[in-house]
Scaffold this active site. Sequence first.
Site, PDB file in Angstrom:
ATOM      1  N   CYS A 367       0.729  -1.258  -0.134  1.00 32.12           N
ATOM      2  CA  CYS A 367       0.295   0.057  -0.110  1.00 32.12           C
ATOM      3  C   CYS A 367       0.786   1.116   0.050  1.00 32.12           C
ATOM      4  CB  CYS A 367      -0.826  -0.038   1.382  1.00 32.12           C
ATOM      5  SG  CYS A 367      -1.790   1.237   1.397  1.00 32.12           S
ATOM      6  N   HIS A 368       0.496   2.419  -0.425  1.00 34.63           N
ATOM      7  CA  HIS A 368       1.066   3.791  -0.647  1.00 34.63           C
ATOM      8  C   HIS A 368       1.637   3.904   0.858  1.00 34.63           C
ATOM      9  CE1 HIS A 368       0.956   4.166  -5.022  1.00 34.63           C
ATOM     10  NE2 HIS A 368      -0.227   3.696  -4.768  1.00 34.63           N
ATOM     11  N   THR A 369       0.875   3.586   1.844  1.00 32.44           N
ATOM     12  CA  THR A 369       1.140   4.038   3.234  1.00 32.44           C
ATOM     13  C   THR A 369       2.458   3.815   3.575  1.00 32.44           C
ATOM     14  OG1 THR A 369      -1.159   4.404   3.737  1.00 32.44           O
ATOM     15  CG2 THR A 369       0.481   4.538   5.463  1.00 32.44           C
ATOM     16  N   HIS A 389       0.971  -3.623   5.990  1.00 34.10           N
ATOM     17  CA  HIS A 389      -0.108  -3.521   6.938  1.00 34.10           C
ATOM     18  C   HIS A 389      -1.468  -4.120   5.911  1.00 34.10           C
ATOM     19  CE1 HIS A 389      -0.218   0.225   4.616  1.00 34.10           C
ATOM     20  NE2 HIS A 389      -1.587   0.184   4.804  1.00 34.10           N
ATOM     21  N   GLU A 390      -1.311  -4.851   4.876  1.00 32.83           N
ATOM     22  CA  GLU A 390      -2.357  -5.284   3.975  1.00 32.83           C
ATOM     23  C   GLU A 390      -2.036  -6.746   3.692  1.00 32.83           C
ATOM     24  OE1 GLU A 390      -3.303  -1.953   0.809  1.00 32.83           O
ATOM     25  OE2 GLU A 390      -4.134  -3.792  -0.072  1.00 32.83           O
ATOM     26  N   CYS A 419     -12.134  -3.294  19.621  1.00 35.01           N
ATOM     27  CA  CYS A 419     -12.027  -3.892  20.785  1.00 35.01           C
ATOM     28  C   CYS A 419     -13.338  -4.631  21.507  1.00 35.01           C
ATOM     29  CB  CYS A 419     -11.453  -2.846  22.024  1.00 35.01           C
ATOM     30  SG  CYS A 419     -12.712  -1.573  22.602  1.00 35.01           S
ATOM     31  N   CYS A 424     -16.098   1.192  25.888  1.00 33.32           N
ATOM     32  CA  CYS A 424     -15.504   1.783  24.393  1.00 33.32           C
ATOM     33  C   CYS A 424     -16.644   2.587  23.949  1.00 33.32           C
ATOM     34  CB  CYS A 424     -14.996   0.876  23.445  1.00 33.32           C
ATOM     35  SG  CYS A 424     -14.245   1.721  22.251  1.00 33.32           S
ATOM     36  N   CYS A 427     -16.200   2.015  19.923  1.00 35.33           N
ATOM     37  CA  CYS A 427     -17.031   0.680  19.380  1.00 35.33           C
ATOM     38  C   CYS A 427     -18.509   0.462  19.499  1.00 35.33           C
ATOM     39  CB  CYS A 427     -16.317  -0.640  20.233  1.00 35.33           C
ATOM     40  SG  CYS A 427     -14.720  -0.977  19.390  1.00 35.33           S
ATOM     41  N   CYS A 435     -11.792   2.721  16.918  1.00 37.20           N
ATOM     42  CA  CYS A 435     -11.517   2.150  18.267  1.00 37.20           C
ATOM     43  C   CYS A 435     -10.117   2.748  18.824  1.00 37.20           C
ATOM     44  CB  CYS A 435     -11.622   0.888  18.318  1.00 37.20           C
ATOM     45  SG  CYS A 435     -11.110   0.184  19.925  1.00 37.20           S
ATOM     46  N   ARG A 439      -4.351   2.715  20.374  1.00 37.12           N
ATOM     47  CA  ARG A 439      -3.786   3.738  19.586  1.00 37.12           C
ATOM     48  C   ARG A 439      -2.517   4.417  20.139  1.00 37.12           C
ATOM     49  NH1 ARG A 439      -5.606   8.616  21.071  1.00 37.12           N
ATOM     50  NH2 ARG A 439      -4.788  10.515  19.437  1.00 37.12           N
ATOM     51  N   CYS A 498      -6.835  -2.991   3.538  1.00 41.75           N
ATOM     52  CA  CYS A 498      -6.709  -1.558   3.551  1.00 41.75           C
ATOM     53  C   CYS A 498      -7.603  -1.034   2.430  1.00 41.75           C
ATOM     54  CB  CYS A 498      -5.186  -1.008   3.522  1.00 41.75           C
ATOM     55  SG  CYS A 498      -4.987   0.747   3.652  1.00 41.75           S
ATOM     56  N   ARG A 694      -2.364  -2.967  -7.040  1.00 47.26           N
ATOM     57  CA  ARG A 694      -1.773  -3.811  -6.072  1.00 47.26           C
ATOM     58  C   ARG A 694      -0.689  -4.610  -6.556  1.00 47.26           C
ATOM     59  NH1 ARG A 694      -2.832   0.018  -3.262  1.00 47.26           N
ATOM     60  NH2 ARG A 694      -4.145   0.100  -1.462  1.00 47.26           N
TER      61      ARG A 694
HETATM   62  P1  NAD Z   1      -2.553   5.250  -6.167  1.00 50.00           P
HETATM   63  O1  NAD Z   1      -1.158   5.898  -6.026  1.00 50.00           O
HETATM   64  O2  NAD Z   1      -2.319   3.903  -6.790  1.00 50.00           O
HETATM   65  O3  NAD Z   1      -3.608   6.149  -6.925  1.00 50.00           O
HETATM   66  C1  NAD Z   1      -3.636   7.557  -6.976  1.00 50.00           C
HETATM   67  C2  NAD Z   1      -4.047   7.871  -8.185  1.00 50.00           C
HETATM   68  O4  NAD Z   1      -4.102   9.356  -8.277  1.00 50.00           O
HETATM   69  C3  NAD Z   1      -3.152   7.593  -9.506  1.00 50.00           C
HETATM   70  O5  NAD Z   1      -3.998   6.830 -10.236  1.00 50.00           O
HETATM   71  C4  NAD Z   1      -2.523   8.972  -9.903  1.00 50.00           C
HETATM   72  O6  NAD Z   1      -2.242   8.946 -11.166  1.00 50.00           O
HETATM   73  C5  NAD Z   1      -3.765   9.792  -9.476  1.00 50.00           C
HETATM   74  N1  NAD Z   1      -3.574  11.361  -9.554  1.00 50.00           N
HETATM   75  C6  NAD Z   1      -2.335  11.728  -8.962  1.00 50.00           C
HETATM   76  N2  NAD Z   1      -2.460  13.085  -8.658  1.00 50.00           N
HETATM   77  C7  NAD Z   1      -3.747  13.504  -9.509  1.00 50.00           C
HETATM   78  C8  NAD Z   1      -4.356  14.544  -9.528  1.00 50.00           C
HETATM   79  N3  NAD Z   1      -3.765  15.873  -9.403  1.00 50.00           N
HETATM   80  N4  NAD Z   1      -5.510  14.675 -10.536  1.00 50.00           N
HETATM   81  C9  NAD Z   1      -6.105  13.507 -10.481  1.00 50.00           C
HETATM   82  N5  NAD Z   1      -5.594  12.185 -10.308  1.00 50.00           N
HETATM   83  C10 NAD Z   1      -4.338  12.307  -9.911  1.00 50.00           C
HETATM   84  O7  NAD Z   1      -2.913   5.249  -4.611  1.00 50.00           O
HETATM   85  P2  NAD Z   1      -4.264   4.469  -3.883  1.00 50.00           P
HETATM   86  O8  NAD Z   1      -3.485   3.082  -3.361  1.00 50.00           O
HETATM   87  O9  NAD Z   1      -5.465   4.102  -4.714  1.00 50.00           O
HETATM   88  O10 NAD Z   1      -4.628   5.137  -2.639  1.00 50.00           O
HETATM   89  C11 NAD Z   1      -4.983   6.437  -2.737  1.00 50.00           C
HETATM   90  C12 NAD Z   1      -4.626   7.447  -1.639  1.00 50.00           C
HETATM   91  O11 NAD Z   1      -5.857   6.891  -0.579  1.00 50.00           O
HETATM   92  C13 NAD Z   1      -3.442   7.510  -1.097  1.00 50.00           C
HETATM   93  O12 NAD Z   1      -3.304   8.707  -0.626  1.00 50.00           O
HETATM   94  C14 NAD Z   1      -3.348   6.472   0.238  1.00 50.00           C
HETATM   95  O13 NAD Z   1      -2.669   6.640   1.306  1.00 50.00           O
HETATM   96  C15 NAD Z   1      -5.026   6.916   0.593  1.00 50.00           C
HETATM   97  N6  NAD Z   1      -5.394   5.746   1.522  1.00 50.00           N
HETATM   98  C16 NAD Z   1      -6.425   6.311   2.621  1.00 50.00           C
HETATM   99  C17 NAD Z   1      -6.815   5.396   3.529  1.00 50.00           C
HETATM  100  C18 NAD Z   1      -7.695   5.846   4.252  1.00 50.00           C
HETATM  101  O14 NAD Z   1      -7.951   5.054   5.166  1.00 50.00           O
HETATM  102  N7  NAD Z   1      -8.178   7.013   4.614  1.00 50.00           N
HETATM  103  C19 NAD Z   1      -6.732   4.028   3.066  1.00 50.00           C
HETATM  104  C20 NAD Z   1      -5.924   3.493   2.130  1.00 50.00           C
HETATM  105  C21 NAD Z   1      -5.391   4.556   1.267  1.00 50.00           C
HETATM  106 ZN    ZN Z   2      -3.012   1.092   3.448  1.00 52.70          ZN
END
Ligand code: NAD
Ligand code: ZN
Length: 700
Positions: A367-369, A389-390, A419, A424, A427, A435, A439, A498, A694
């Site tokens: 994942c990107h994180t 984490h995935e 939990c 909580c 929850c 939860c 944390r 995730c 992925r």
């Molecule tokens: P990814 O990098 O695979 O996809 C992002 C997409 O956005 C890409 O296709 C990219 O070309 C496009 N992009 C970039 N800049 C852009 C712009 N200016 N305009 C339009 N499109 C644009 O990422 P992902 O795995 O799909 O994750 C997306 C986001 O979600 C990440 O920031 C990730 O950290 C976040 N995320 C959040 C949670 C949460 O719980 N909130 C969970 C998982 C991931």
């Molecule tokens: Zn993630």
Amino acid sequence: PRIRRKVTSPRAPLLLLGMAMTPLKTFKVQGGKVLKVSHESKATKTPMEFTVFLPDVAGESNRVPVLYYLSGLTCTSDNFTSKAGAFKAAGQAGVMLVMPDTSPRGAGIAGEDDSYDFGTGAGFYVNATQEPWSSNYNMYDYVVSELPAFIEEHFPALPGVKSIFGHSMGGHGALVVAFSNPDYASVSAFAPICNPSSCPWGDKAFTGYLGGDKAAWKQYDATELMTSAGPFPWLRGGILIDQGANDEFLASGQLQPDKLQAAAEAKGQEITINMRDDFDHSYFFISGFVDDHIAFHARALHAVAAEKSTAQLAAVSTGFEATQGKVIKCKAAVAWGPKQPLKTEVVDVAPPKAGEVRVKVIANALCHTDVYTLDGLDPEGLFPCILGHEAGAIVESIGEGVTGLAVGDHVVPCYTPQCNESQCIFCASPKTNLCPKIRGTQGQGVMPDGTSRFSIDGKPIFHFMGCSTFSEYTVIAAISAAKISTALPLEKACLFGCGVATGLGAVWNTCKVEPGSSVAVFGLGAVGLAVIQAAKISGASRIFAVDINKSKFPMATQLGATDCLCPSDYSKPIQQVIVGLTTWGVEYTFDCTGNVSVMRAALECAHRGWGQSCVIGVAASGQEISTRPFQLVTGRQWKGTAFGGWKSRSSVPVLVERCLCGELQVDQYITHRFDGIESVNDAIHALHGGNCLRAVVRYA
Ligand code: NAD
Ligand code: ZN
């Protein structure tokens, strides 16, 4: 064996090109592609042509089950291919179809082309014993042995996971093959010749190929086989037959489904014969029911595939007793510092303490994180640590006081725990999934007692997001482990840890998108595509998909996007373009990029009066969002989601079930696969390339 590494890019040819085989032709069809193939057959001593439908999800490392189709008299492998309309259903079901020819061709036997119901085009799926047919007319061996071996060698077929169906003479062939070979998961037929020993077609063919001794005919007669050897318990779902009531060959006594039905009933064999009013013997009839047959076989095939992989994993769990209560030494990809490649190290993983479980990680999706933290963009990132984490994992041992989890359970580690304790308030509330129970320590890279379970030479290594799944074994809090069905392969289940779960939940939980609404999705990675998939399932009528990378558009369209927009195609800001296309804006918008100016655009194209904009993307540290307050005054709402609002332990198992029943497809998110923990760096590299959704790394 796990050192073997294989890299598959989404553009790599699906075909495992072997010697002696080049497709004659390739056609794109809905849901996959069709290849016409010719090869030299040992069974028939002639070249044999066949046709393959490869579903889009099939790949070198995503092997799929195979459904064989046998055609009727006079047919080639083309009849079903061009007339049955089966590909869309097979593509959705993730099943490969293989359509062989009905006989050898050009064997050079005198008289082989003289009649339509004997010789060329009429091999009857037997091994001929009579001269001059016996050296070439061995269609039974061809279909049962030679062709499946060839398919498993040259195509991405799951070894030994196969079913068979057919029409008329091919229906006879399918029934005979499945009754005599317990490695077929299921069988069905359209208008089969059920009792060839006692009908004109069978009488002529069997006399010619097998001679006058009727005892030799029985092994190729479905009704005779049923009586002598039935029932056939390996055939899942029983036997499925569709028969047109207005079929001229039913009337002339060639088919006799009633005889097979009586024999089956006498033996207690489950059989379903659907008589279809007004339909005849043709492909007009078949095309009306082929989807039902494919769904019937897909259920059986996927069940067999799941049982095989569960059996393999059960063999893994039997070794767990040896390690319980002891430190495990295993491989992990360790992040020693920001911006450095991960290093594969042997780490010590201590046994789980109270309230914890130790799990063996089977598959991990990147994942990107993880990458964001590795790149040093998270100022709170702690090093050295084990990221990841995935994941999909199996419980190896459980700590004191853990209930509801047992050794051998399949789990998805969840960075948002649940939990469920009575005090909580989070929850207890249906309004959130956040939860806070662990944390504090989770953020400090340690377990709830303040210490780490990972060490190298006695030096502790930090945990990450309460998961740390870039390790063959990891320890997590029991309240972070979602127990799931063992039927879904863990390399798919990990996606629910995730990104994919987040995109789905943003639509279903955070925004509760209603049927008929309009939606705009910014960023078409796995998260954005999952938003589209969920919006489509919710019945959204217009779905805008926005990305700066146009190569994401075909998948977005396939999942349900109605309009794909690339901001650089317009001189106006993208929010104005979208408002212009809709008059008042879009009812639900989602940022899936993590870019704060995109978040602003997403808010500003939300519908006047009631539009909602949901922030999913994680912005770089220190970034802030802004807009003019008037945007909110005029009714737009800005909200956000973490893990899609899913209460992890109760929801992830439900998502897995929805995936198992076919309601939710996730194969499309896995664009890259790797084997072995050493390849995590390769997976990170793939994720940096623009065409990766992925990348799943399999550890075992
Ligand atoms: P990814 O990098 O695979 O996809 C992002 C997409 O956005 C890409 O296709 C990219 O070309 C496009 N992009 C970039 N800049 C852009 C712009 N200016 N305009 C339009 N499109 C644009 O990422 P992902 O795995 O799909 O994750 C997306 C986001 O979600 C990440 O920031 C990730 O950290 C976040 N995320 C959040 C949670 C949460 O719980 N909130 C969970 C998982 C991931
Ligand atoms: Zn993630």
